[in-house]
Design an enzyme around this catalytic site. Structure first.
Site, mmCIF file in Angstrom:
data_model
loop_
_atom_site.group_PDB
_atom_site.id
_atom_site.type_symbol
_atom_site.label_atom_id
_atom_site.label_comp_id
_atom_site.label_asym_id
_atom_site.label_seq_id
_atom_site.Cartn_x
_atom_site.Cartn_y
_atom_site.Cartn_z
ATOM 1 N N CYS A 269 45.931 40.778 35.788
ATOM 2 C CA CYS A 269 45.184 41.913 35.237
ATOM 3 C C CYS A 269 46.022 43.160 35.544
ATOM 4 O O CYS A 269 45.586 44.059 36.269
ATOM 5 C CB CYS A 269 43.792 42.020 35.821
ATOM 6 S SG CYS A 269 42.793 40.564 35.505
ATOM 7 N N ALA A 270 47.202 43.188 34.997
ATOM 8 C CA ALA A 270 48.243 44.110 35.467
ATOM 9 C C ALA A 270 48.264 45.468 34.775
ATOM 10 O O ALA A 270 48.715 46.452 35.374
ATOM 11 C CB ALA A 270 49.610 43.450 35.268
ATOM 12 N N ALA A 271 47.819 45.524 33.539
ATOM 13 C CA ALA A 271 48.019 46.754 32.761
ATOM 14 C C ALA A 271 47.041 47.849 33.183
ATOM 15 O O ALA A 271 45.908 47.539 33.558
ATOM 16 C CB ALA A 271 47.831 46.437 31.283
ATOM 17 N N PRO A 272 47.463 49.126 33.139
ATOM 18 C CA PRO A 272 48.730 49.658 32.600
ATOM 19 C C PRO A 272 49.905 49.634 33.577
ATOM 20 O O PRO A 272 50.960 50.158 33.249
ATOM 21 C CB PRO A 272 48.355 51.092 32.232
ATOM 22 C CG PRO A 272 47.310 51.469 33.236
ATOM 23 C CD PRO A 272 46.531 50.202 33.515
ATOM 24 N N GLY A 273 49.736 49.054 34.766
ATOM 25 C CA GLY A 273 50.931 48.758 35.552
ATOM 26 C C GLY A 273 51.192 49.607 36.780
ATOM 27 O O GLY A 273 52.310 49.577 37.294
ATOM 28 N N GLY A 274 50.194 50.306 37.279
ATOM 29 C CA GLY A 274 50.407 51.092 38.508
ATOM 30 C C GLY A 274 50.860 50.194 39.662
ATOM 31 O O GLY A 274 51.799 50.512 40.392
ATOM 32 N N LYS A 275 50.167 49.044 39.776
ATOM 33 C CA LYS A 275 50.499 48.145 40.896
ATOM 34 C C LYS A 275 51.751 47.343 40.577
ATOM 35 O O LYS A 275 52.516 47.001 41.477
ATOM 36 C CB LYS A 275 49.295 47.248 41.212
ATOM 37 C CG LYS A 275 48.094 48.094 41.627
ATOM 38 C CD LYS A 275 46.851 47.299 41.875
ATOM 39 C CE LYS A 275 45.676 48.230 42.093
ATOM 40 N NZ LYS A 275 45.244 48.940 40.845
ATOM 41 N N ASP A 332 43.761 42.178 40.364
ATOM 42 C CA ASP A 332 43.064 43.469 40.234
ATOM 43 C C ASP A 332 42.033 43.279 39.117
ATOM 44 O O ASP A 332 42.265 43.660 37.980
ATOM 45 C CB ASP A 332 44.104 44.545 39.878
ATOM 46 C CG ASP A 332 43.522 45.946 39.904
ATOM 47 O OD1 ASP A 332 42.387 46.118 40.351
ATOM 48 O OD2 ASP A 332 44.222 46.873 39.450
ATOM 49 N N CYS A 385 38.166 48.460 41.494
ATOM 50 C CA CYS A 385 37.892 49.895 41.687
ATOM 51 C C CYS A 385 36.392 50.119 41.508
ATOM 52 O O CYS A 385 35.962 50.892 40.660
ATOM 53 C CB CYS A 385 38.710 50.748 40.727
ATOM 54 S SG CYS A 385 38.492 50.332 38.995
HETATM 55 C C1 LIG Z 1 41.448 47.276 36.568
HETATM 56 S S1 LIG Z 1 42.410 47.056 35.167
HETATM 57 C C2 LIG Z 1 43.980 46.730 35.855
HETATM 58 C C3 LIG Z 1 44.720 47.938 36.389
HETATM 59 C C4 LIG Z 1 46.148 47.602 36.794
HETATM 60 N N1 LIG Z 1 46.220 46.495 37.725
HETATM 61 C C5 LIG Z 1 46.895 48.788 37.375
HETATM 62 O O1 LIG Z 1 47.024 48.878 38.599
HETATM 63 O O2 LIG Z 1 47.366 49.618 36.592
HETATM 64 C C6 LIG Z 1 41.882 45.460 34.669
HETATM 65 C C7 LIG Z 1 42.730 44.773 33.612
HETATM 66 O O3 LIG Z 1 42.235 43.449 33.467
HETATM 67 C C8 LIG Z 1 42.534 43.010 32.166
HETATM 68 N N2 LIG Z 1 41.729 41.796 31.939
HETATM 69 C C9 LIG Z 1 40.393 41.722 31.782
HETATM 70 N N3 LIG Z 1 39.998 40.440 31.623
HETATM 71 C C10 LIG Z 1 41.114 39.686 31.697
HETATM 72 C C11 LIG Z 1 41.367 38.271 31.608
HETATM 73 N N4 LIG Z 1 40.371 37.404 31.405
HETATM 74 N N5 LIG Z 1 42.647 37.841 31.703
HETATM 75 C C12 LIG Z 1 43.652 38.720 31.881
HETATM 76 N N6 LIG Z 1 43.470 40.065 31.981
HETATM 77 C C13 LIG Z 1 42.221 40.533 31.895
HETATM 78 C C14 LIG Z 1 42.216 44.215 31.319
HETATM 79 O O4 LIG Z 1 42.872 44.170 30.079
HETATM 80 C C15 LIG Z 1 42.686 45.377 32.214
HETATM 81 O O5 LIG Z 1 43.979 45.774 31.837
#
Ligand SMILES: C[S@@+](CC[C@H](N)C(=O)[O-])C[C@H]1O[C@@H](n2cnc3c(N)ncnc32)[C@H](O)[C@@H]1O
Length: 458
Positions: A269-275, A332, A385
């Site tokens: 669940c990486a996007a937008p990629g801060g971590k 995340d 969060c």
């Molecule tokens: C909290 S945000 C992630 C923030 C990110 N880790 C950062 O630090 O920038 C949660 C992410 O989970 C993704 N997501 C939600 N359900 C998912 C799934 N079943 N599989 C993969 N990614 C998922 C979303 O698209 C979203 O980008």
């Protein structure tokens, strides 16, 4: 003497076009519209305010009017509970439904009168004009005028003894916060939501150097908080990819993986990629996985600006299967985002208890799935969060019970997170609250609400 008509004067437009041309009118109209879309149609505020794909009226505005809309809608949402109570005090009876934008027009005007530096006269007259132009609100034009003028006259009485902290938090959130943190902290959390969040950066190099160069203050575990306001893109180091915007609390979960240099790390669940950026900057070989292609595209653009290289995979974690286990895993998980209300004041008004239930089911499913993706002895960090125990402490308790014998908690030491002792719970979890200080000086007050827990696969 009777006055002769002045034939040189342009006749008043009967279609309201003169009103629509009044300075500031368009911004108020768009603000009421967006407020309505958020609170009635549950559309996220960020989407409405997107300069590419957001509300069409908003996109058509000039830069200063857009800022005004952001300020008005922000104040209307942050103080929504107070404004509802003030209207109850001012109105003899409820305004019937199907009255068009009447309530949104009133909310926007009251937010300007009480919480922004807008003179009453301007706020009232534009609100009355707006009601006059809206077909269904028109019959209530007089009421809008009367209510707002009375607020102007009787401001002190009407706003007397408002319990802002309680009123601005919907009941269901108040209940969970009070149960989880006690009344005193629940009040401090709510009060923190009235303040806008600061701007924190994570840096690729030496954070002390960037504290000096950007005249910021050190916060958390190597983050920089900016003290001066301004456009991010114009700051030194942006173009060179020396840093990225990331709240001080959001930067803590990656720290829990320790030294990741040379390790294969799954950022789930990486996007937008801060971590992702933190992991790559620390020397990890990162596989960044996210369900959303468009968000992953943003992640790739961010990594490009930062000059960091990572592998990306667009996939639902519920279907993905890694070819071999990773050295470490960061999850995340998608959550209610109630820890980010300072930045997203729409969250309390668009989320419902049902959302938390659904999200916590997904979090449990993802946790159970990824537990096998790490090598024996490897670390898994789970974070959200969110301020809700269902997405944090309770989620983790249930996970530990389901996976007994397979994983164990590795307690967090405050030293690992910049000495933020308040942010470590008795169980050794990370628990950040928006009312906590992230450093020593007054500017360091506030951080996103975050939960994190670390496990080792046995
Ligand atoms: C909290 S945000 C992630 C923030 C990110 N880790 C950062 O630090 O920038 C949660 C992410 O989970 C993704 N997501 C939600 N359900 C998912 C799934 N079943 N599989 C993969 N990614 C998922 C979303 O698209 C979203 O980008």
């Amino acid at each position: 003497m009777t006055r002769q008509p002045n034939n040189n004067r342009k006749p008043a437009a009967s279609d309201g076009s003169q009103t629509a041309d009044k300075p500031g009118f368009a911004a108020r109209k768009v603000a009421a519209d967006i407020l309505g879309n958020v609170v009635h149609k549950k559309r996220p505020l960020d989407g409405e305010l997107d300069t590419q794909s957001g509300h069409s009226g908003f996109r058509a505005l000039a830069g200063n009017d857009r800022s005004l809309v952001r300020a008005i809608v922000g104040a209307s949402l942050r103080h929504r509970g107070e404004i509802v109570e003030i209207l109850t005090r001012l109105l003899d009876r409820d305004i019937p439904e199907k009255t068009g934008r009447v309530l949104d027009i009133l909310h926007v005007a009251i937010a300007q009168m009480l919480f922004l530096d807008v003179p009453d006269r301007a706020a009232v007259s534009l609100a009355v004009d707006h009601a006059g132009l809206d077909r269904r609100a028109r019959p209530y034009k007089g009421l809008v005028n009367g209510v707002l003028r009375r607020l102007g006259r009787e401001r002190a009485d009407v706003t007397d003894e408002l319990d802002a902290e309680r009123l601005n938090t919907p009941d269901w959130l108040w209940t969970t916060w009070q149960e989880a943190y006690g009344e005193d902290l629940a009040r401090k959390i709510s009060s923190a939501h009235q303040r806008e969040a600061g701007l924190d950066l994570s840096v690729k190099g030496d954070s002390a150097e960037w504290v000096q160069r950007l005249e910021g203050v050190p916060v958390g575990a190597g983050s920089v908080r900016l003290v001066k306001k301004g456009a991010v893109e114009a700051l030194e180091g942006f173009g060179d990819g020396a840093w990225w915007v990331q709240d001080v609390a959001a930067a803590l979960p990656v720290r829990l993986l320790g030294d990741v240099a040379g390790l294969n790390v799954a950022d789930l669940c990486a996007a937008p990629g801060g971590k992702t950026a933190q992991l790559a900057a620390a020397g990890a070989n990162v596989t960044a996985i996210d369900i959303s292609k468009s968000r992953l595209k943003r992640l790739s653009e961010n990594m490009q600006r930062l000059g960091l290289s990572v592998s990306t995979v667009a996939s639902d974690l519920r279907r993905y299967e890694p070819s071999e286990p990773f050295d470490a895993v960061l999850l995340d998980a998608p959550c209610s985002a109630t820890g980010t209300i300072r930045r997203h004041p729409d969250v309390p008004w668009i989320k419902k208890p049902y959302d938390i239930e659904k999200l916590s089911e997904i979090q449990a499913e993802l946790l159970d799935r990824v537990v096998d993706w790490v090598k024996p002895g490897g670390l898994i960090v789970y974070c959200t969060c969110s301020l809700e125990p269902a997405e944090g402490e309770a989620q983790v308790s249930a996970f530990l019970a389901r996976q007994a014998g397979k994983i164990e908690v590795v307690e967090i030491d405050a030293v690992e997170i910049g000495g933020l002792t308040k942010c470590v719970t008795a169980e050794g979890y990370l628990r950040c609250l928006p009312c906590y200080e992230a450093g020593e000086t007054p500017e360091t007050l506030g951080m996103d609400g975050f939960f994190g827990a670390r496990f080792r696969r046995s």
